[in-house]
Design an enzyme around this catalytic site. Structure first.
Site, PDB file in Angstrom:
ATOM      1  N   TYR A  73     -24.656  86.103 -40.386  1.00 16.01           N
ATOM      2  CA  TYR A  73     -24.307  87.495 -40.098  1.00 16.01           C
ATOM      3  C   TYR A  73     -25.459  88.415 -40.522  1.00 16.01           C
ATOM      4  O   TYR A  73     -25.883  89.278 -39.766  1.00 16.01           O
ATOM      5  CB  TYR A  73     -23.016  87.879 -40.824  1.00 16.01           C
ATOM      6  CG  TYR A  73     -22.562  89.285 -40.517  1.00 16.01           C
ATOM      7  CD1 TYR A  73     -21.694  89.541 -39.461  1.00 16.01           C
ATOM      8  CD2 TYR A  73     -23.018  90.370 -41.254  1.00 16.01           C
ATOM      9  CE1 TYR A  73     -21.278  90.835 -39.159  1.00 16.01           C
ATOM     10  CE2 TYR A  73     -22.620  91.663 -40.961  1.00 16.01           C
ATOM     11  CZ  TYR A  73     -21.756  91.885 -39.921  1.00 16.01           C
ATOM     12  OH  TYR A  73     -21.375  93.168 -39.620  1.00 16.01           O
TER      13      TYR A  73
ATOM     14  N   TYR B  61     -26.162 104.428 -40.564  1.00 18.85           N
ATOM     15  CA  TYR B  61     -25.228 103.321 -40.379  1.00 18.85           C
ATOM     16  C   TYR B  61     -25.566 102.208 -41.369  1.00 18.85           C
ATOM     17  O   TYR B  61     -26.694 101.732 -41.406  1.00 18.85           O
ATOM     18  CB  TYR B  61     -25.349 102.813 -38.946  1.00 18.85           C
ATOM     19  CG  TYR B  61     -24.226 101.939 -38.429  1.00 18.85           C
ATOM     20  CD1 TYR B  61     -23.297 101.341 -39.258  1.00 18.85           C
ATOM     21  CD2 TYR B  61     -24.113 101.696 -37.079  1.00 18.85           C
ATOM     22  CE1 TYR B  61     -22.285 100.553 -38.757  1.00 18.85           C
ATOM     23  CE2 TYR B  61     -23.103 100.909 -36.554  1.00 18.85           C
ATOM     24  CZ  TYR B  61     -22.195 100.344 -37.408  1.00 18.85           C
ATOM     25  OH  TYR B  61     -21.185  99.549 -36.918  1.00 18.85           O
TER      26      TYR B  61
ATOM     27  N   HIS C  72     -28.200  90.729 -38.140  1.00 18.28           N
ATOM     28  CA  HIS C  72     -28.384  92.172 -38.304  1.00 18.28           C
ATOM     29  C   HIS C  72     -29.815  92.528 -38.700  1.00 18.28           C
ATOM     30  O   HIS C  72     -30.302  93.596 -38.347  1.00 18.28           O
ATOM     31  CB  HIS C  72     -27.362  92.742 -39.280  1.00 18.28           C
ATOM     32  CG  HIS C  72     -26.047  92.984 -38.623  1.00 18.28           C
ATOM     33  ND1 HIS C  72     -25.130  91.969 -38.417  1.00 18.28           N
ATOM     34  CD2 HIS C  72     -25.509  94.101 -38.085  1.00 18.28           C
ATOM     35  CE1 HIS C  72     -24.089  92.472 -37.781  1.00 18.28           C
ATOM     36  NE2 HIS C  72     -24.288  93.752 -37.565  1.00 18.28           N
TER      37      HIS C  72
ATOM     38  N   TRP D  84     -23.537  92.362 -27.546  1.00 18.31           N
ATOM     39  CA  TRP D  84     -23.619  92.237 -29.010  1.00 18.31           C
ATOM     40  C   TRP D  84     -22.314  91.665 -29.557  1.00 18.31           C
ATOM     41  O   TRP D  84     -22.333  90.766 -30.387  1.00 18.31           O
ATOM     42  CB  TRP D  84     -23.936  93.582 -29.656  1.00 18.31           C
ATOM     43  CG  TRP D  84     -24.067  93.492 -31.148  1.00 18.31           C
ATOM     44  CD1 TRP D  84     -23.137  93.858 -32.080  1.00 18.31           C
ATOM     45  CD2 TRP D  84     -25.187  92.970 -31.877  1.00 18.31           C
ATOM     46  NE1 TRP D  84     -23.608  93.610 -33.341  1.00 18.31           N
ATOM     47  CE2 TRP D  84     -24.870  93.061 -33.249  1.00 18.31           C
ATOM     48  CE3 TRP D  84     -26.405  92.448 -31.496  1.00 18.31           C
ATOM     49  CZ2 TRP D  84     -25.737  92.644 -34.251  1.00 18.31           C
ATOM     50  CZ3 TRP D  84     -27.281  92.026 -32.502  1.00 18.31           C
ATOM     51  CH2 TRP D  84     -26.944  92.125 -33.856  1.00 18.31           C
ATOM     52  N   TRP D  85     -21.188  92.174 -29.096  1.00 19.12           N
ATOM     53  CA  TRP D  85     -19.908  91.644 -29.555  1.00 19.12           C
ATOM     54  C   TRP D  85     -19.785  90.159 -29.254  1.00 19.12           C
ATOM     55  O   TRP D  85     -19.332  89.384 -30.084  1.00 19.12           O
ATOM     56  CB  TRP D  85     -18.754  92.398 -28.910  1.00 19.12           C
ATOM     57  CG  TRP D  85     -18.481  93.754 -29.465  1.00 19.12           C
ATOM     58  CD1 TRP D  85     -19.059  94.347 -30.562  1.00 19.12           C
ATOM     59  CD2 TRP D  85     -17.545  94.695 -28.956  1.00 19.12           C
ATOM     60  NE1 TRP D  85     -18.533  95.596 -30.748  1.00 19.12           N
ATOM     61  CE2 TRP D  85     -17.597  95.841 -29.772  1.00 19.12           C
ATOM     62  CE3 TRP D  85     -16.671  94.687 -27.873  1.00 19.12           C
ATOM     63  CZ2 TRP D  85     -16.796  96.961 -29.552  1.00 19.12           C
ATOM     64  CZ3 TRP D  85     -15.875  95.796 -27.656  1.00 19.12           C
ATOM     65  CH2 TRP D  85     -15.939  96.923 -28.496  1.00 19.12           C
TER      66      TRP D  85
END
Length: 104
Positions: A18, A41, A22, A76-77
C-alpha cells in the site's frame, strides 16, 4: 476550504505494498485530484489495526464527488483493490469522520 477526514482498511499483509503504491502514485492521479479541488492530502497507517486515516482539504463537495467518476480514479481504485477493503465497484470502504475540533 473544507476539511475531510476518513478511515479505511488495508489488508494486514499489504502494508508495505500500500505504501509503495502511494510513493509511486501516478502523476495523472495527483493532477486529477488537484483538478477536482483537493489539496493538503495525507494518509496515515495504524499498523496494529491496519486502519488508514485520511485527511484532505477540498474546495467544495460537489466538485470533489465528481472525481470518483474520472477514468484515472476508476483505474486507481482497480489498482488498489488487491491491497485494501473495497466495495464491488472497487471504491474503498470508507467511513467519514466528523470534525469535533480544529485549531490553526
Amino acid at each position: 476550504m473544507i476539511r475531510k477526514a476518513f478511515v479505511m482498511s488495508v489488508y494486514p499483509d499489504k502494508h508495505k505494498e500500500y505504501e509503495k503504491r502511494h510513493k509511486e502514485i501516478w502523476p495523472e492521479m495527483v493532477e486529477t485530484l488537484h483538478q477536482y479541488g483537493a489539496s493538503n492530502y495525507s494518509i496515515f497507517l495504524d499498523k496494529e489495526s491496519s486502519k488508514l486515516f485520511g485527511y484532505v482539504e477540498i474546495e467544495d463537495e460537489e466538485t470533489w464527488e465528481k472525481v470518483a467518476a474520472t477514468e484515472v480514479n476508476q483505474k486507481w481504485w482497480e489498482y488498489m483493490r488487491p491491497v485494501m477493503e473495497t466495495h464491488s465497484d472497487n471504491s474503498p470502504v470508507t467511513k467519514t469522520l466528523t470534525e469535533v475540533f480544529h485549531m490553526d
